[in-house]
Design a protein around this motif. Structure first.
Motif, PDB file in Angstrom:
ATOM      1  N   LEU A   1       4.449 -12.750 -29.068  1.00 48.87           N
ATOM      2  CA  LEU A   1       3.579 -13.801 -29.592  1.00 48.87           C
ATOM      3  C   LEU A   1       2.427 -14.071 -28.637  1.00 48.87           C
ATOM      4  O   LEU A   1       1.305 -14.301 -29.065  1.00 48.87           O
ATOM      5  CB  LEU A   1       4.392 -15.072 -29.849  1.00 48.87           C
ATOM      6  CG  LEU A   1       5.500 -14.945 -30.905  1.00 48.87           C
ATOM      7  CD1 LEU A   1       6.285 -16.241 -31.019  1.00 48.87           C
ATOM      8  CD2 LEU A   1       4.944 -14.544 -32.243  1.00 48.87           C
ATOM      9  N   TRP A   3       1.035 -11.894 -26.672  1.00 50.47           N
ATOM     10  CA  TRP A   3       0.128 -10.758 -26.820  1.00 50.47           C
ATOM     11  C   TRP A   3      -0.812 -10.958 -28.006  1.00 50.47           C
ATOM     12  O   TRP A   3      -1.947 -10.503 -27.996  1.00 50.47           O
ATOM     13  CB  TRP A   3       0.957  -9.485 -26.977  1.00 50.47           C
ATOM     14  CG  TRP A   3       0.201  -8.202 -26.930  1.00 50.47           C
ATOM     15  CD1 TRP A   3      -0.641  -7.776 -25.944  1.00 50.47           C
ATOM     16  CD2 TRP A   3       0.226  -7.145 -27.894  1.00 50.47           C
ATOM     17  NE1 TRP A   3      -1.134  -6.519 -26.231  1.00 50.47           N
ATOM     18  CE2 TRP A   3      -0.606  -6.113 -27.427  1.00 50.47           C
ATOM     19  CE3 TRP A   3       0.895  -6.967 -29.099  1.00 50.47           C
ATOM     20  CZ2 TRP A   3      -0.801  -4.935 -28.125  1.00 50.47           C
ATOM     21  CZ3 TRP A   3       0.699  -5.786 -29.784  1.00 50.47           C
ATOM     22  CH2 TRP A   3      -0.145  -4.784 -29.297  1.00 50.47           C
ATOM     23  N   GLN A   4      -0.345 -11.687 -29.022  1.00 49.88           N
ATOM     24  CA  GLN A   4      -1.142 -11.964 -30.219  1.00 49.88           C
ATOM     25  C   GLN A   4      -1.971 -13.241 -30.083  1.00 49.88           C
ATOM     26  O   GLN A   4      -2.717 -13.593 -30.988  1.00 49.88           O
ATOM     27  CB  GLN A   4      -0.229 -12.079 -31.443  1.00 49.88           C
ATOM     28  CG  GLN A   4       0.453 -10.777 -31.820  1.00 49.88           C
ATOM     29  CD  GLN A   4      -0.531  -9.718 -32.251  1.00 49.88           C
ATOM     30  OE1 GLN A   4      -1.392  -9.934 -33.088  1.00 49.88           O
ATOM     31  NE2 GLN A   4      -0.409  -8.542 -31.664  1.00 49.88           N
ATOM     32  N   PHE A  53       4.240  -5.616 -33.366  1.00 53.37           N
ATOM     33  CA  PHE A  53       2.860  -5.664 -33.832  1.00 53.37           C
ATOM     34  C   PHE A  53       2.196  -4.306 -33.620  1.00 53.37           C
ATOM     35  O   PHE A  53       2.411  -3.659 -32.601  1.00 53.37           O
ATOM     36  CB  PHE A  53       2.085  -6.761 -33.100  1.00 53.37           C
ATOM     37  CG  PHE A  53       2.640  -8.138 -33.342  1.00 53.37           C
ATOM     38  CD1 PHE A  53       2.450  -8.759 -34.560  1.00 53.37           C
ATOM     39  CD2 PHE A  53       3.366  -8.790 -32.360  1.00 53.37           C
ATOM     40  CE1 PHE A  53       2.967 -10.032 -34.800  1.00 53.37           C
ATOM     41  CE2 PHE A  53       3.882 -10.053 -32.583  1.00 53.37           C
ATOM     42  CZ  PHE A  53       3.685 -10.672 -33.803  1.00 53.37           C
ATOM     43  N   HIS A  55      -1.035  -3.727 -33.267  1.00 56.95           N
ATOM     44  CA  HIS A  55      -2.255  -3.817 -32.474  1.00 56.95           C
ATOM     45  C   HIS A  55      -2.309  -5.216 -31.874  1.00 56.95           C
ATOM     46  O   HIS A  55      -1.685  -6.141 -32.404  1.00 56.95           O
ATOM     47  CB  HIS A  55      -3.465  -3.573 -33.392  1.00 56.95           C
ATOM     48  CG  HIS A  55      -4.782  -3.494 -32.704  1.00 56.95           C
ATOM     49  ND1 HIS A  55      -5.560  -4.601 -32.492  1.00 56.95           N
ATOM     50  CD2 HIS A  55      -5.466  -2.440 -32.191  1.00 56.95           C
ATOM     51  CE1 HIS A  55      -6.677  -4.237 -31.875  1.00 56.95           C
ATOM     52  NE2 HIS A  55      -6.643  -2.924 -31.677  1.00 56.95           N
ATOM     53  N   HIS A  56      -3.080  -5.402 -30.808  1.00 52.25           N
ATOM     54  CA  HIS A  56      -3.141  -6.727 -30.191  1.00 52.25           C
ATOM     55  C   HIS A  56      -3.859  -7.770 -31.065  1.00 52.25           C
ATOM     56  O   HIS A  56      -3.776  -8.960 -30.805  1.00 52.25           O
ATOM     57  CB  HIS A  56      -3.755  -6.667 -28.778  1.00 52.25           C
ATOM     58  CG  HIS A  56      -5.222  -6.400 -28.750  1.00 52.25           C
ATOM     59  ND1 HIS A  56      -5.735  -5.117 -28.781  1.00 52.25           N
ATOM     60  CD2 HIS A  56      -6.270  -7.244 -28.711  1.00 52.25           C
ATOM     61  CE1 HIS A  56      -7.051  -5.186 -28.753  1.00 52.25           C
ATOM     62  NE2 HIS A  56      -7.408  -6.457 -28.715  1.00 52.25           N
ATOM     63  N   ASN A  57      -4.543  -7.318 -32.122  1.00 49.99           N
ATOM     64  CA  ASN A  57      -5.182  -8.238 -33.077  1.00 49.99           C
ATOM     65  C   ASN A  57      -4.472  -8.261 -34.430  1.00 49.99           C
ATOM     66  O   ASN A  57      -5.057  -8.677 -35.428  1.00 49.99           O
ATOM     67  CB  ASN A  57      -6.650  -7.859 -33.288  1.00 49.99           C
ATOM     68  CG  ASN A  57      -7.518  -8.274 -32.132  1.00 49.99           C
ATOM     69  OD1 ASN A  57      -7.266  -9.286 -31.489  1.00 49.99           O
ATOM     70  ND2 ASN A  57      -8.530  -7.476 -31.849  1.00 49.99           N
ATOM     71  N   SER A  58      -3.229  -7.820 -34.471  1.00 46.29           N
ATOM     72  CA  SER A  58      -2.512  -7.709 -35.747  1.00 46.29           C
ATOM     73  C   SER A  58      -2.431  -9.017 -36.516  1.00 46.29           C
ATOM     74  O   SER A  58      -2.650  -9.045 -37.728  1.00 46.29           O
ATOM     75  CB  SER A  58      -1.100  -7.168 -35.524  1.00 46.29           C
ATOM     76  OG  SER A  58      -1.141  -5.803 -35.229  1.00 46.29           O
ATOM     77  N   VAL A  59      -2.093 -10.107 -35.849  1.00 51.97           N
ATOM     78  CA  VAL A  59      -1.930 -11.373 -36.562  1.00 51.97           C
ATOM     79  C   VAL A  59      -3.275 -11.865 -37.094  1.00 51.97           C
ATOM     80  O   VAL A  59      -3.364 -12.328 -38.234  1.00 51.97           O
ATOM     81  CB  VAL A  59      -1.231 -12.435 -35.688  1.00 51.97           C
ATOM     82  CG1 VAL A  59      -1.253 -13.801 -36.352  1.00 51.97           C
ATOM     83  CG2 VAL A  59       0.207 -12.013 -35.409  1.00 51.97           C
ATOM     84  N   LYS A  60      -4.330 -11.739 -36.294  1.00 47.51           N
ATOM     85  CA  LYS A  60      -5.668 -12.131 -36.774  1.00 47.51           C
ATOM     86  C   LYS A  60      -6.047 -11.304 -38.000  1.00 47.51           C
ATOM     87  O   LYS A  60      -6.586 -11.829 -38.976  1.00 47.51           O
ATOM     88  CB  LYS A  60      -6.709 -11.954 -35.671  1.00 47.51           C
ATOM     89  CG  LYS A  60      -6.607 -12.996 -34.586  1.00 47.51           C
ATOM     90  CD  LYS A  60      -7.649 -12.764 -33.507  1.00 47.51           C
ATOM     91  CE  LYS A  60      -7.426 -13.761 -32.374  1.00 47.51           C
ATOM     92  NZ  LYS A  60      -8.231 -13.449 -31.219  1.00 47.51           N
ATOM     93  N   ALA A 133       0.220  -4.701 -40.631  1.00 51.50           N
ATOM     94  CA  ALA A 133      -0.064  -5.401 -39.383  1.00 51.50           C
ATOM     95  C   ALA A 133       1.114  -5.342 -38.416  1.00 51.50           C
ATOM     96  O   ALA A 133       0.939  -5.447 -37.205  1.00 51.50           O
ATOM     97  CB  ALA A 133      -0.409  -6.859 -39.668  1.00 51.50           C
ATOM     98  N   ALA A 134       2.321  -5.173 -38.959  1.00 45.44           N
ATOM     99  CA  ALA A 134       3.518  -5.185 -38.113  1.00 45.44           C
ATOM    100  C   ALA A 134       4.632  -4.364 -38.747  1.00 45.44           C
ATOM    101  O   ALA A 134       4.679  -4.192 -39.969  1.00 45.44           O
ATOM    102  CB  ALA A 134       3.992  -6.615 -37.897  1.00 45.44           C
TER     103      ALA A 134
END
Length: 162
Positions: A1, A3-4, A53, A55-60, A133-134
């Motif tokens: 979390l 990381w995101q 995840f 990618h480091h921007n997966s949640v966005k 995304a995940a």
């Protein structure tokens, strides 16, 4: 979390049912949906503890791609045919999803002893984030109690890479 970049979250405890692992998992998901319902949330985001995840921007990315209308919006899946409009009828993969408040009652009404994600079949509008995304970490599955490798279920699937 971290990381995101997610700082505001609640970790709900696992629920263990000594008679049925899938019932424990089912009730754990339902406890979050029930909490969101009682709290009056318009939607709730649920992540399992084995989330991976892409990618480091997966949640966005996941939130940016959120459809205007959905009952469940999935961050990825392992089983299920993705239709051209990114909807799915039946799926497996509850590692990351948004549940809309209009679907809380149907979600909570499913049988407690069923595989919760598989039990959703035909109950609503389910949209999957494309590319995913995940996914889930390979490892010991709470469902089977064995080491599972999910990579073969991702053949032909697109994973978000920024």
């Amino acid at each position: 979390l971290e990381w995101q970049g997610i700082k505001d979250y609640t970790i709900f405890p696992a629920i263990h049912d000594i008679r049925s692992t899938k019932k424990g998992i089912n009730l754990a998901h339902k406890s979050i949906i029930e909490y969101a319902d009682v709290a009056g949330f318009e939607e709730v985001c649920v992540m399992e503890d084995d989330i991976r995840f892409c990618h480091h921007n997966s949640v966005k990315y996941f939130l940016k791609m959120k459809p205007k209308e959905y009952d469940l919006y999935l961050g990825g899946l392992y089983v299920g045919e993705i239709l051209p409009d990114n909807t799915v009828v039946s799926f497996s993969g509850f590692h990351l999803y948004l549940c809309h408040s209009r679907f809380y009652e149907k979600f909570l009404a499913t049988p407690d002893d069923a595989h919760i994600d598989r039990e959703m079949t035909g109950l609503g509008k389910f949209v999957v984030c494309e590319p995913f995304a995940a996914i889930q970490h390979n490892g010991i599955s709470s469902n089977t109690g064995k080491h599972e490798v999910y990579d073969n279920l991702l053949q032909g699937r697109n994973l978000y890479n920024g």
